[in-house]
Design an enzyme around this catalytic site. Structure first.
Site, mmCIF file in Angstrom:
data_model
loop_
_atom_site.group_PDB
_atom_site.id
_atom_site.type_symbol
_atom_site.label_atom_id
_atom_site.label_comp_id
_atom_site.label_asym_id
_atom_site.label_seq_id
_atom_site.Cartn_x
_atom_site.Cartn_y
_atom_site.Cartn_z
ATOM 1 N N ASN A 174 14.326 20.706 8.215
ATOM 2 C CA ASN A 174 14.792 19.788 7.237
ATOM 3 C C ASN A 174 14.563 18.262 7.995
ATOM 4 O O ASN A 174 14.131 17.348 7.251
ATOM 5 C CB ASN A 174 16.028 19.840 6.666
ATOM 6 C CG ASN A 174 17.287 19.731 7.524
ATOM 7 O OD1 ASN A 174 17.093 20.359 8.859
ATOM 8 N ND2 ASN A 174 18.425 19.425 7.202
ATOM 9 N N CYS A 211 22.198 18.454 5.595
ATOM 10 C CA CYS A 211 23.638 19.174 5.558
ATOM 11 C C CYS A 211 24.544 18.382 5.035
ATOM 12 O O CYS A 211 25.476 18.884 4.455
ATOM 13 C CB CYS A 211 23.779 19.671 7.150
ATOM 14 S SG CYS A 211 23.513 18.156 8.066
ATOM 15 N N GLU A 233 25.821 22.731 14.607
ATOM 16 C CA GLU A 233 25.984 21.707 13.361
ATOM 17 C C GLU A 233 25.384 22.326 12.445
ATOM 18 O O GLU A 233 24.202 22.655 12.461
ATOM 19 C CB GLU A 233 24.814 20.888 13.936
ATOM 20 C CG GLU A 233 25.250 19.712 15.101
ATOM 21 C CD GLU A 233 26.375 18.638 14.523
ATOM 22 O OE1 GLU A 233 26.102 18.295 13.106
ATOM 23 O OE2 GLU A 233 27.232 18.283 15.092
ATOM 24 N N SER A 270 22.055 26.940 9.521
ATOM 25 C CA SER A 270 23.230 27.732 8.384
ATOM 26 C C SER A 270 24.287 28.162 9.053
ATOM 27 O O SER A 270 24.280 28.511 10.290
ATOM 28 C CB SER A 270 22.180 28.624 7.721
ATOM 29 O OG SER A 270 21.956 29.660 8.551
HETATM 30 P P1 NAD Z 1 18.205 30.632 7.897
HETATM 31 O O1 NAD Z 1 19.716 30.738 7.758
HETATM 32 O O2 NAD Z 1 17.284 31.695 7.879
HETATM 33 O O3 NAD Z 1 17.760 29.767 9.092
HETATM 34 C C1 NAD Z 1 18.340 28.591 9.405
HETATM 35 C C2 NAD Z 1 17.518 27.886 10.661
HETATM 36 O O4 NAD Z 1 17.960 28.822 11.661
HETATM 37 C C3 NAD Z 1 16.131 27.982 10.746
HETATM 38 O O5 NAD Z 1 15.645 27.081 11.473
HETATM 39 C C4 NAD Z 1 15.700 29.431 11.548
HETATM 40 O O6 NAD Z 1 14.454 29.337 12.153
HETATM 41 C C5 NAD Z 1 17.074 29.315 12.415
HETATM 42 N N1 NAD Z 1 17.330 30.670 12.658
HETATM 43 C C6 NAD Z 1 17.476 31.687 11.884
HETATM 44 N N2 NAD Z 1 17.678 32.897 12.500
HETATM 45 C C7 NAD Z 1 17.999 32.514 13.845
HETATM 46 C C8 NAD Z 1 18.176 33.474 14.704
HETATM 47 N N3 NAD Z 1 18.572 34.591 14.927
HETATM 48 N N4 NAD Z 1 18.275 32.657 15.957
HETATM 49 C C9 NAD Z 1 17.834 31.220 16.178
HETATM 50 N N5 NAD Z 1 17.571 30.594 15.001
HETATM 51 C C10 NAD Z 1 17.520 31.175 13.852
HETATM 52 O O7 NAD Z 1 17.829 29.686 6.711
HETATM 53 P P2 NAD Z 1 16.756 28.753 6.139
HETATM 54 O O8 NAD Z 1 16.244 29.569 4.905
HETATM 55 O O9 NAD Z 1 15.645 28.229 7.056
HETATM 56 O O10 NAD Z 1 17.910 27.629 5.670
HETATM 57 C C11 NAD Z 1 18.670 28.022 4.482
HETATM 58 C C12 NAD Z 1 19.798 27.323 4.843
HETATM 59 O O11 NAD Z 1 20.031 26.941 6.182
HETATM 60 C C13 NAD Z 1 20.236 26.454 3.786
HETATM 61 O O12 NAD Z 1 20.788 26.650 2.740
HETATM 62 C C14 NAD Z 1 21.184 25.628 4.898
HETATM 63 O O13 NAD Z 1 22.503 26.199 4.453
HETATM 64 C C15 NAD Z 1 20.951 25.820 6.279
HETATM 65 N N6 NAD Z 1 20.364 24.633 6.904
HETATM 66 C C16 NAD Z 1 21.313 23.912 7.444
HETATM 67 C C17 NAD Z 1 20.620 22.653 8.107
HETATM 68 C C18 NAD Z 1 21.456 21.719 8.683
HETATM 69 O O14 NAD Z 1 21.098 20.594 8.906
HETATM 70 N N7 NAD Z 1 22.699 22.107 9.116
HETATM 71 C C19 NAD Z 1 19.365 22.710 8.137
HETATM 72 C C20 NAD Z 1 18.487 23.637 7.652
HETATM 73 C C21 NAD Z 1 18.854 24.855 6.886
#
Ligand code: NAD
Length: 485
Positions: free
Chosen positions: A158, A290, A256, A235
Protein backbone atom coordinates in the site's frame (compact mmCIF):
# COMPACT_ATOMS: atom_id res chain seq x y z
CA UNK A 1 -6.01 -9.67 -17.61
CA UNK A 2 -3.95 -9.13 -20.77
CA UNK A 3 -0.21 -9.50 -21.22
CA UNK A 4 0.98 -6.32 -22.83
CA UNK A 5 4.03 -4.47 -21.58
CA UNK A 6 2.93 -1.05 -20.38
CA UNK A 7 3.75 1.42 -23.13
CA UNK A 8 4.65 4.02 -20.50
CA UNK A 9 7.72 1.96 -19.60
CA UNK A 10 8.17 -0.25 -16.57
CA UNK A 11 11.70 -1.19 -15.51
CA UNK A 12 13.11 -4.71 -15.38
CA UNK A 13 13.06 -5.71 -11.70
CA UNK A 14 15.88 -7.66 -10.07
CA UNK A 15 16.82 -8.67 -6.55
CA UNK A 16 19.80 -7.04 -4.82
CA UNK A 17 21.97 -9.46 -2.86
CA UNK A 18 25.47 -8.84 -1.52
CA UNK A 19 25.88 -5.69 -3.62
CA UNK A 20 24.82 -7.30 -6.94
CA UNK A 21 21.57 -7.07 -8.91
CA UNK A 22 20.39 -10.51 -9.96
CA UNK A 23 17.60 -12.70 -11.25
CA UNK A 24 16.11 -15.69 -9.44
CA UNK A 25 18.55 -18.62 -9.33
CA UNK A 26 15.85 -20.79 -10.91
CA UNK A 27 14.60 -18.04 -13.25
CA UNK A 28 11.24 -18.11 -11.42
CA UNK A 29 9.14 -14.99 -11.93
CA UNK A 30 5.64 -13.70 -11.24
CA UNK A 31 3.75 -11.10 -13.29
CA UNK A 32 3.32 -7.48 -12.16
CA UNK A 33 -0.07 -5.96 -13.03
CA UNK A 34 -1.06 -2.32 -13.53
CA UNK A 35 -4.25 -2.07 -11.43
CA UNK A 36 -5.58 0.80 -13.55
CA UNK A 37 -5.58 -1.29 -16.74
CA UNK A 38 -5.29 -4.93 -15.54
CA UNK A 39 -2.39 -5.32 -17.97
CA UNK A 40 0.75 -7.23 -17.13
CA UNK A 41 3.50 -4.62 -17.20
CA UNK A 42 6.51 -6.62 -16.08
CA UNK A 43 7.77 -9.46 -13.94
CA UNK A 44 9.31 -9.91 -10.52
CA UNK A 45 11.97 -12.55 -9.76
CA UNK A 46 11.13 -15.08 -7.04
CA UNK A 47 13.98 -16.18 -4.77
CA UNK A 48 14.95 -19.81 -4.38
CA UNK A 49 16.18 -21.14 -1.01
CA UNK A 50 19.74 -20.80 -2.36
CA UNK A 51 19.11 -17.12 -3.22
CA UNK A 52 17.84 -16.56 0.32
CA UNK A 53 20.92 -18.27 1.77
CA UNK A 54 23.07 -15.89 -0.28
CA UNK A 55 21.10 -12.94 1.09
CA UNK A 56 21.54 -14.22 4.66
CA UNK A 57 25.28 -14.70 4.22
CA UNK A 58 25.53 -11.22 2.69
CA UNK A 59 23.61 -9.72 5.63
CA UNK A 60 25.85 -11.56 8.10
CA UNK A 61 28.99 -10.07 6.52
CA UNK A 62 27.32 -6.70 5.91
CA UNK A 63 26.39 -6.40 9.57
CA UNK A 64 30.01 -6.68 10.72
CA UNK A 65 31.10 -4.03 8.24
CA UNK A 66 28.25 -1.60 8.97
CA UNK A 67 28.33 -2.01 12.75
CA UNK A 68 32.03 -1.10 12.73
CA UNK A 69 31.66 1.85 10.33
CA UNK A 70 32.07 5.17 12.22
CA UNK A 71 28.67 6.66 12.88
CA UNK A 72 29.51 9.92 11.06
CA UNK A 73 30.37 7.92 7.94
CA UNK A 74 27.15 5.89 8.21
CA UNK A 75 25.15 9.09 8.52
CA UNK A 76 26.90 10.63 5.52
CA UNK A 77 26.05 7.62 3.32
CA UNK A 78 22.42 7.69 4.45
CA UNK A 79 22.19 11.42 3.69
CA UNK A 80 23.67 10.76 0.27
CA UNK A 81 20.99 8.08 -0.33
CA UNK A 82 18.32 10.57 0.81
CA UNK A 83 19.60 13.15 -1.68
CA UNK A 84 19.36 10.57 -4.47
CA UNK A 85 15.83 9.69 -3.38
CA UNK A 86 14.84 13.35 -3.57
CA UNK A 87 16.41 13.71 -7.01
CA UNK A 88 14.73 10.55 -8.29
CA UNK A 89 11.33 11.13 -6.63
CA UNK A 90 9.50 11.95 -9.87
CA UNK A 91 10.69 8.76 -11.57
CA UNK A 92 10.05 6.63 -8.45
CA UNK A 93 6.56 8.14 -8.24
CA UNK A 94 5.79 7.25 -11.87
CA UNK A 95 6.81 3.62 -11.35
CA UNK A 96 4.79 3.50 -8.12
CA UNK A 97 1.65 4.73 -9.89
CA UNK A 98 2.09 2.15 -12.65
CA UNK A 99 2.32 -0.79 -10.25
CA UNK A 100 0.15 0.37 -7.33
CA UNK A 101 -2.37 2.76 -8.89
CA UNK A 102 -2.23 5.78 -6.57
CA UNK A 103 -2.32 9.23 -8.22
CA UNK A 104 1.03 10.51 -9.40
CA UNK A 105 1.03 13.46 -6.97
CA UNK A 106 0.45 11.11 -4.01
CA UNK A 107 3.15 8.73 -5.29
CA UNK A 108 5.74 11.44 -5.90
CA UNK A 109 4.91 13.03 -2.54
CA UNK A 110 5.47 9.66 -0.85
CA UNK A 111 8.87 9.28 -2.53
CA UNK A 112 9.89 12.80 -1.39
CA UNK A 113 8.68 12.21 2.16
CA UNK A 114 10.70 9.02 2.61
CA UNK A 115 13.89 10.95 1.86
CA UNK A 116 13.11 13.26 4.79
CA UNK A 117 12.28 10.28 6.98
CA UNK A 118 15.66 8.77 6.19
CA UNK A 119 17.48 12.03 7.03
CA UNK A 120 15.63 12.33 10.32
CA UNK A 121 16.42 8.76 11.45
CA UNK A 122 20.03 8.97 10.29
CA UNK A 123 20.53 12.10 12.43
CA UNK A 124 18.59 10.71 15.38
CA UNK A 125 20.79 7.60 15.51
CA UNK A 126 23.78 9.81 16.28
CA UNK A 127 22.16 10.41 19.66
CA UNK A 128 21.50 6.75 20.57
CA UNK A 129 23.31 7.33 23.84
CA UNK A 130 23.95 4.75 26.52
CA UNK A 131 24.56 5.89 30.10
CA UNK A 132 27.04 5.86 32.98
CA UNK A 133 25.43 4.88 36.25
CA UNK A 134 26.70 6.20 39.62
CA UNK A 135 28.40 3.27 41.30
CA UNK A 136 31.14 2.34 43.80
CA UNK A 137 34.58 4.02 43.59
CA UNK A 138 36.85 2.11 41.21
CA UNK A 139 33.86 0.71 39.33
CA UNK A 140 32.59 1.84 35.94
CA UNK A 141 28.98 0.83 35.48
CA UNK A 142 27.69 1.56 31.99
CA UNK A 143 24.81 0.74 29.69
CA UNK A 144 25.53 0.53 25.96
CA UNK A 145 23.06 0.40 23.12
CA UNK A 146 24.25 -1.79 20.27
CA UNK A 147 22.68 -2.75 16.94
CA UNK A 148 20.71 -5.99 17.36
CA UNK A 149 22.09 -7.62 14.19
CA UNK A 150 20.73 -8.58 10.76
CA UNK A 151 17.01 -7.87 10.37
CA UNK A 152 14.44 -9.71 8.23
CA UNK A 153 11.75 -7.23 7.13
CA UNK A 154 8.47 -7.85 5.27
CA UNK A 155 6.49 -4.96 3.81
CA UNK A 156 3.23 -4.72 1.86
CA UNK A 157 2.05 -2.93 -1.27
CA UNK A 158 0.00 0.00 0.00
CA UNK A 159 2.97 2.35 0.57
CA UNK A 160 5.53 0.95 -1.88
CA UNK A 161 8.13 3.55 -0.79
CA UNK A 162 6.99 4.40 2.75
CA UNK A 163 6.76 0.78 3.92
CA UNK A 164 10.27 -0.33 2.89
CA UNK A 165 11.90 2.99 3.85
CA UNK A 166 10.64 2.90 7.43
CA UNK A 167 12.28 -0.48 7.95
CA UNK A 168 15.44 0.35 6.01
CA UNK A 169 15.98 3.73 7.69
CA UNK A 170 15.53 2.39 11.24
CA UNK A 171 17.71 -0.68 10.63
CA UNK A 172 20.53 1.14 8.85
CA UNK A 173 20.52 4.13 11.20
CA UNK A 174 20.85 1.75 14.16
CA UNK A 175 23.82 -0.01 12.52
CA UNK A 176 21.97 -3.20 11.51
CA UNK A 177 22.03 -4.95 8.14
CA UNK A 178 18.74 -6.01 6.57
CA UNK A 179 17.17 -8.56 4.24
CA UNK A 180 14.04 -6.87 2.93
CA UNK A 181 11.24 -8.84 1.29
CA UNK A 182 9.19 -6.18 -0.39
CA UNK A 183 5.81 -6.80 -1.98
CA UNK A 184 5.79 -8.81 -5.20
CA UNK A 185 2.98 -6.47 -6.32
CA UNK A 186 5.07 -3.28 -6.08
CA UNK A 187 8.63 -4.50 -6.64
CA UNK A 188 10.00 -1.78 -8.93
CA UNK A 189 9.49 0.97 -6.35
CA UNK A 190 11.39 -1.09 -3.76
CA UNK A 191 14.18 -1.77 -6.27
CA UNK A 192 14.41 1.95 -7.13
CA UNK A 193 14.75 2.83 -3.44
CA UNK A 194 17.43 0.21 -2.91
CA UNK A 195 19.22 1.59 -5.99
CA UNK A 196 19.60 4.94 -4.19
CA UNK A 197 21.44 3.25 -1.30
CA UNK A 198 23.60 1.21 -3.66
CA UNK A 199 24.55 4.34 -5.61
CA UNK A 200 25.23 6.25 -2.38
CA UNK A 201 28.05 3.84 -1.56
CA UNK A 202 26.41 1.61 1.04
CA UNK A 203 28.79 -1.32 1.63
CA UNK A 204 27.80 -4.61 -0.02
CA UNK A 205 25.53 -6.86 2.03
CA UNK A 206 24.18 -4.14 4.35
CA UNK A 207 20.91 -3.89 2.42
CA UNK A 208 19.57 -6.90 0.52
CA UNK A 209 16.31 -7.00 -1.43
CA UNK A 210 14.46 -10.23 -2.22
CA UNK A 211 11.06 -11.22 -3.54
CA UNK A 212 9.43 -14.62 -3.48
CA UNK A 213 6.59 -16.75 -2.25
CA UNK A 214 5.88 -14.84 1.02
CA UNK A 215 5.29 -17.85 3.31
CA UNK A 216 8.40 -19.65 2.04
CA UNK A 217 10.62 -16.59 2.32
CA UNK A 218 9.47 -15.69 5.82
CA UNK A 219 9.82 -19.29 7.09
CA UNK A 220 13.36 -19.48 5.68
CA UNK A 221 14.55 -16.11 6.98
CA UNK A 222 12.94 -16.29 10.43
CA UNK A 223 14.45 -19.73 11.11
CA UNK A 224 17.97 -18.67 10.11
CA UNK A 225 20.35 -18.10 13.03
CA UNK A 226 21.73 -15.09 11.14
CA UNK A 227 18.52 -13.10 11.66
CA UNK A 228 18.08 -11.34 15.03
CA UNK A 229 14.89 -9.30 14.52
CA UNK A 230 11.68 -9.79 12.51
CA UNK A 231 9.94 -6.59 11.34
CA UNK A 232 6.57 -6.90 9.61
CA UNK A 233 3.91 -4.56 8.27
CA UNK A 234 0.69 -6.15 7.01
CA UNK A 235 -2.49 -7.86 8.10
CA UNK A 236 -3.29 -9.10 11.61
CA UNK A 237 -3.60 -12.79 10.60
CA UNK A 238 -0.20 -12.83 8.85
CA UNK A 239 1.33 -10.81 11.71
CA UNK A 240 0.18 -13.45 14.19
CA UNK A 241 1.75 -16.20 12.08
CA UNK A 242 5.10 -14.41 11.84
CA UNK A 243 5.12 -13.38 15.52
CA UNK A 244 4.48 -17.01 16.48
CA UNK A 245 7.27 -18.23 14.19
CA UNK A 246 9.63 -15.63 15.69
CA UNK A 247 8.58 -16.65 19.21
CA UNK A 248 9.36 -20.29 18.43
CA UNK A 249 12.99 -19.36 17.85
CA UNK A 250 12.95 -16.72 20.61
CA UNK A 251 13.49 -13.75 18.33
CA UNK A 252 11.97 -10.33 18.98
CA UNK A 253 9.55 -8.93 16.45
CA UNK A 254 8.09 -5.59 15.47
CA UNK A 255 4.49 -5.81 14.27
CA UNK A 256 2.74 -2.99 12.40
CA UNK A 257 -0.66 -4.50 11.69
CA UNK A 258 -4.12 -3.47 10.60
CA UNK A 259 -6.75 -1.38 12.33
CA UNK A 260 -10.32 -0.14 11.96
CA UNK A 261 -10.08 3.49 12.97
CA UNK A 262 -13.12 5.12 14.56
CA UNK A 263 -13.88 8.82 14.01
CA UNK A 264 -15.99 10.36 16.77
CA UNK A 265 -17.70 13.58 15.75
CA UNK A 266 -19.05 15.21 18.93
CA UNK A 267 -22.10 17.43 19.29
CA UNK A 268 -19.91 20.53 19.67
CA UNK A 269 -17.82 19.90 16.51
CA UNK A 270 -18.19 21.75 13.22
CA UNK A 271 -19.77 18.91 11.18
CA UNK A 272 -18.89 20.25 7.71
CA UNK A 273 -15.24 20.84 8.57
CA UNK A 274 -15.01 17.41 10.23
CA UNK A 275 -16.58 15.78 7.15
CA UNK A 276 -14.19 17.48 4.72
CA UNK A 277 -11.11 16.52 6.74
CA UNK A 278 -12.28 12.96 7.36
CA UNK A 279 -13.24 12.44 3.70
CA UNK A 280 -9.83 13.63 2.49
CA UNK A 281 -8.17 11.01 4.71
CA UNK A 282 -10.74 8.34 3.87
CA UNK A 283 -10.17 8.42 0.12
CA UNK A 284 -6.38 8.93 0.20
CA UNK A 285 -4.69 5.90 -1.36
CA UNK A 286 -8.23 4.62 -2.11
CA UNK A 287 -8.65 3.86 1.59
CA UNK A 288 -5.79 1.35 1.59
CA UNK A 289 -4.06 2.78 4.65
CA UNK A 290 -3.74 0.98 7.99
CA UNK A 291 -4.76 4.21 9.80
CA UNK A 292 -7.55 5.09 7.34
CA UNK A 293 -10.68 6.40 9.14
CA UNK A 294 -13.19 3.60 8.70
CA UNK A 295 -16.08 3.91 11.18
CA UNK A 296 -17.74 7.33 11.42
CA UNK A 297 -19.59 7.76 14.72
CA UNK A 298 -21.46 11.06 14.54
CA UNK A 299 -23.56 12.74 17.22
CA UNK A 300 -27.20 12.51 16.16
CA UNK A 301 -27.55 16.31 16.18
CA UNK A 302 -24.78 16.58 13.55
CA UNK A 303 -25.61 13.53 11.47
CA UNK A 304 -27.47 15.26 8.66
CA UNK A 305 -24.92 18.05 8.11
CA UNK A 306 -21.95 15.70 8.41
CA UNK A 307 -23.41 13.17 5.96
CA UNK A 308 -24.36 15.82 3.39
CA UNK A 309 -20.86 17.31 3.40
CA UNK A 310 -19.19 13.88 3.35
CA UNK A 311 -21.26 12.79 0.33
CA UNK A 312 -20.36 16.07 -1.41
CA UNK A 313 -16.66 15.43 -0.76
CA UNK A 314 -16.96 11.81 -1.98
CA UNK A 315 -18.63 12.92 -5.18
CA UNK A 316 -15.91 15.49 -5.80
CA UNK A 317 -13.24 12.75 -5.87
CA UNK A 318 -11.96 12.24 -9.41
CA UNK A 319 -11.49 8.50 -9.92
CA UNK A 320 -9.14 7.46 -12.72
CA UNK A 321 -5.76 6.23 -13.85
CA UNK A 322 -3.22 7.70 -11.45
CA UNK A 323 -1.11 8.92 -14.37
CA UNK A 324 -3.96 11.08 -15.72
CA UNK A 325 -3.84 14.70 -14.67
CA UNK A 326 -6.64 15.59 -12.30
CA UNK A 327 -7.10 12.10 -10.86
CA UNK A 328 -7.49 12.27 -7.09
CA UNK A 329 -8.18 8.57 -6.44
CA UNK A 330 -6.77 5.65 -8.37
CA UNK A 331 -7.94 2.03 -8.51
CA UNK A 332 -7.60 -0.44 -5.68
CA UNK A 333 -4.17 -2.02 -5.80
CA UNK A 334 -5.25 -5.55 -6.64
CA UNK A 335 -8.25 -7.69 -7.47
CA UNK A 336 -8.42 -9.11 -3.91
CA UNK A 337 -9.27 -5.65 -2.52
CA UNK A 338 -11.92 -5.04 -5.18
CA UNK A 339 -13.60 -8.35 -4.35
CA UNK A 340 -13.37 -7.54 -0.63
CA UNK A 341 -14.99 -4.07 -0.85
CA UNK A 342 -17.73 -5.43 -3.14
CA UNK A 343 -18.42 -8.19 -0.61
CA UNK A 344 -18.50 -5.76 2.36
CA UNK A 345 -20.83 -3.36 0.52
CA UNK A 346 -23.24 -6.11 -0.56
CA UNK A 347 -23.29 -7.49 2.99
CA UNK A 348 -24.13 -4.07 4.51
CA UNK A 349 -26.88 -3.43 1.98
CA UNK A 350 -28.35 -6.89 2.60
CA UNK A 351 -28.52 -6.00 6.30
CA UNK A 352 -30.35 -2.74 5.67
CA UNK A 353 -27.68 -0.10 4.94
CA UNK A 354 -28.39 2.74 2.51
CA UNK A 355 -25.78 3.62 -0.12
CA UNK A 356 -25.72 7.45 -0.22
CA UNK A 357 -23.16 7.56 -3.02
CA UNK A 358 -20.94 5.08 -4.86
CA UNK A 359 -21.34 1.47 -3.86
CA UNK A 360 -20.20 -0.06 -7.13
CA UNK A 361 -17.33 -0.43 -9.57
CA UNK A 362 -17.46 1.85 -12.58
CA UNK A 363 -17.97 0.35 -16.02
CA UNK A 364 -14.33 0.22 -17.13
CA UNK A 365 -11.24 -1.99 -16.94
CA UNK A 366 -9.10 -1.72 -13.82
CA UNK A 367 -9.75 -2.44 -10.14
CA UNK A 368 -11.77 0.74 -9.60
CA UNK A 369 -14.43 1.20 -6.95
CA UNK A 370 -16.39 4.41 -6.45
CA UNK A 371 -15.93 6.43 -3.22
CA UNK A 372 -18.75 5.03 -1.14
CA UNK A 373 -20.77 6.51 1.73
CA UNK A 374 -23.32 4.41 3.61
CA UNK A 375 -25.82 5.25 6.36
CA UNK A 376 -28.21 3.07 8.41
CA UNK A 377 -25.37 0.58 8.72
CA UNK A 378 -26.25 -1.96 11.42
CA UNK A 379 -23.63 -2.85 14.01
CA UNK A 380 -23.50 -6.45 12.78
CA UNK A 381 -22.60 -5.45 9.19
CA UNK A 382 -19.21 -6.98 8.41
CA UNK A 383 -17.74 -3.60 7.46
CA UNK A 384 -18.21 -2.42 11.05
CA UNK A 385 -15.78 -5.04 12.34
CA UNK A 386 -13.67 -6.15 9.35
CA UNK A 387 -10.98 -3.69 8.21
CA UNK A 388 -12.37 -2.42 4.88
CA UNK A 389 -9.00 -1.30 3.43
CA UNK A 390 -10.86 0.45 0.65
CA UNK A 391 -12.97 3.58 -0.08
CA UNK A 392 -15.93 2.69 2.18
CA UNK A 393 -17.32 5.14 4.74
CA UNK A 394 -20.10 3.83 7.04
CA UNK A 395 -21.71 6.67 9.05
CA UNK A 396 -23.63 5.80 12.23
CA UNK A 397 -25.26 8.09 14.81
CA UNK A 398 -24.76 8.13 18.60
CA UNK A 399 -26.51 10.06 21.36
CA UNK A 400 -24.09 9.81 24.34
CA UNK A 401 -20.29 9.97 24.22
CA UNK A 402 -20.10 6.88 26.47
CA UNK A 403 -21.90 4.93 23.78
CA UNK A 404 -19.55 6.17 21.02
CA UNK A 405 -16.48 5.30 23.10
CA UNK A 406 -17.84 1.81 23.77
CA UNK A 407 -18.39 1.20 20.04
CA UNK A 408 -14.98 2.69 19.17
CA UNK A 409 -13.20 0.41 21.65
CA UNK A 410 -15.29 -2.68 20.93
CA UNK A 411 -12.98 -4.22 18.29
CA UNK A 412 -9.78 -6.16 18.89
CA UNK A 413 -7.86 -3.49 16.92
CA UNK A 414 -6.21 -0.39 18.35
CA UNK A 415 -4.16 1.41 15.72
CA UNK A 416 -5.58 4.88 14.95
CA UNK A 417 -8.56 6.87 16.22
CA UNK A 418 -9.90 10.35 15.49
CA UNK A 419 -12.05 12.80 17.41
CA UNK A 420 -13.67 16.10 16.49
CA UNK A 421 -14.67 18.44 19.33
CA UNK A 422 -14.35 22.10 20.30
CA UNK A 423 -14.14 21.24 24.00
CA UNK A 424 -10.76 20.79 25.68
CA UNK A 425 -12.38 18.60 28.34
CA UNK A 426 -13.92 16.29 25.73
CA UNK A 427 -10.63 16.17 23.80
CA UNK A 428 -8.89 15.09 27.00
CA UNK A 429 -11.52 12.43 27.63
CA UNK A 430 -11.08 11.05 24.09
CA UNK A 431 -7.29 11.08 24.54
CA UNK A 432 -7.54 9.15 27.78
CA UNK A 433 -10.21 6.65 26.82
CA UNK A 434 -9.75 5.74 23.16
CA UNK A 435 -7.79 2.50 22.84
CA UNK A 436 -5.37 3.35 20.04
CA UNK A 437 -1.67 3.89 19.50
CA UNK A 438 -2.28 6.99 17.35
CA UNK A 439 -4.92 9.60 18.16
CA UNK A 440 -5.69 12.75 16.17
CA UNK A 441 -8.02 15.48 17.43
CA UNK A 442 -9.74 17.79 14.93
CA UNK A 443 -7.77 16.44 11.98
CA UNK A 444 -7.04 13.16 10.19
CA UNK A 445 -3.45 13.86 9.17
CA UNK A 446 -0.97 11.12 8.41
CA UNK A 447 2.08 9.92 10.30
CA UNK A 448 5.17 12.07 10.78
CA UNK A 449 8.71 10.82 11.14
CA UNK A 450 9.35 12.82 14.34
CA UNK A 451 6.72 10.91 16.33
CA UNK A 452 6.04 7.23 16.99
CA UNK A 453 3.38 5.22 15.14
CA UNK A 454 2.12 1.82 16.14
CA UNK A 455 -0.76 -0.09 17.60
CA UNK A 456 -2.18 -1.58 20.77
CA UNK A 457 -4.26 -4.75 21.13
CA UNK A 458 -4.18 -6.88 17.96
CA UNK A 459 -2.86 -3.98 15.85
CA UNK A 460 0.63 -5.00 16.91
CA UNK A 461 3.56 -3.88 19.01
CA UNK A 462 6.68 -1.80 18.68
CA UNK A 463 6.85 1.67 17.19
CA UNK A 464 8.07 3.18 13.94
CA UNK A 465 8.91 6.88 13.73
CA UNK A 466 10.29 9.11 16.46
CA UNK A 467 13.20 8.20 18.72
CA UNK A 468 11.22 5.04 19.68
CA UNK A 469 11.85 3.68 16.16
CA UNK A 470 15.37 2.67 17.16
CA UNK A 471 14.30 0.72 20.25
CA UNK A 472 13.58 -2.56 18.43
CA UNK A 473 16.80 -2.33 16.42
CA UNK A 474 19.10 -1.78 19.42
CA UNK A 475 19.92 -4.10 22.31
CA UNK A 476 20.90 -2.89 25.73
CA UNK A 477 24.11 -4.23 27.23
CA UNK A 478 25.15 -3.65 30.85
CA UNK A 479 28.91 -3.46 31.30
CA UNK A 480 30.39 -3.18 34.79
CA UNK A 481 34.13 -2.68 34.94
CA UNK A 482 36.15 -3.04 38.10
CA UNK A 483 38.92 -0.52 37.50
CA UNK A 484 41.16 -1.11 40.49
CA UNK A 485 42.07 -3.99 42.76
P1 NAD B 1 -2.37 -10.65 3.18
O1 NAD B 1 -2.78 -10.81 4.59
O2 NAD B 1 -2.34 -11.88 2.31
O3 NAD B 1 -0.93 -10.00 3.04
C1 NAD B 1 -0.53 -8.85 3.72
C2 NAD B 1 0.98 -8.69 3.47
O4 NAD B 1 1.67 -9.77 4.08
C3 NAD B 1 1.37 -8.79 1.98
O5 NAD B 1 2.41 -7.87 1.75
C4 NAD B 1 1.88 -10.22 1.80
O6 NAD B 1 2.86 -10.34 0.80
C5 NAD B 1 2.46 -10.49 3.14
N1 NAD B 1 2.39 -11.89 3.52
C6 NAD B 1 1.35 -12.74 3.40
N2 NAD B 1 1.65 -13.94 3.92
C7 NAD B 1 2.92 -13.85 4.38
C8 NAD B 1 3.81 -14.75 5.03
N3 NAD B 1 3.42 -16.00 5.37
N4 NAD B 1 5.05 -14.32 5.33
C9 NAD B 1 5.44 -13.07 5.04
N5 NAD B 1 4.65 -12.16 4.45
C10 NAD B 1 3.41 -12.55 4.14
O7 NAD B 1 -3.34 -9.61 2.58
P2 NAD B 1 -3.36 -8.67 1.32
O8 NAD B 1 -4.46 -9.12 0.43
O9 NAD B 1 -2.06 -8.40 0.70
O10 NAD B 1 -3.85 -7.38 2.09
C11 NAD B 1 -5.11 -7.44 2.70
C12 NAD B 1 -5.13 -7.04 4.12
O11 NAD B 1 -3.85 -6.84 4.68
C13 NAD B 1 -5.82 -5.70 4.26
O12 NAD B 1 -7.18 -5.90 4.44
C14 NAD B 1 -5.20 -5.11 5.47
O13 NAD B 1 -5.90 -5.53 6.61
C15 NAD B 1 -3.86 -5.73 5.54
N6 NAD B 1 -2.78 -4.82 5.15
C16 NAD B 1 -2.30 -4.01 6.11
C17 NAD B 1 -1.30 -3.13 5.80
C18 NAD B 1 -0.73 -2.21 6.84
O14 NAD B 1 -0.17 -1.19 6.48
N7 NAD B 1 -0.81 -2.55 8.12
C19 NAD B 1 -0.80 -3.09 4.51
C20 NAD B 1 -1.30 -3.95 3.53
C21 NAD B 1 -2.30 -4.84 3.89
Amino acid sequence: MTTRTDPRGYPAVRMYIGGAWRESGAQHTAPVVNPATEEIIGTVPLATPADLDDALEAARRGFRIWRDTPVAQRTAILHQAADLLTRRAAEIGRVMTLEQGKPLTEATGEARRVADTLRWHADDARRAYGRVIPSAPGTLLTVRREPIGPVAAFVPWNFPAGGPLRKISSALSAGCSIVLKASEETPATAAALVGCFADAGLPDGVLNLVFGEPAEVSAHLIASPVIRLIAFTGSVPVGKLLAAAAGNVMKPSLMELGGHAPVIVCADADPARAARRAARAKFANAGQVCTSPSRFLVHESRLQDFTAEFVKAAEAVVVGDGLDEGTTMGPLANERRLTAVERLTADAVRRGATVRTGGRRPDRAGYFFAPTVLTDVPEDALMMSEEPFGPLAPIVPFSELDEALAVANSLPYGLAAYGFTESAATAERLSAELEAGILSINHCGGSVHEAPSGGVKESGYGREGGPEALDAYLVTKRVSHLLAG
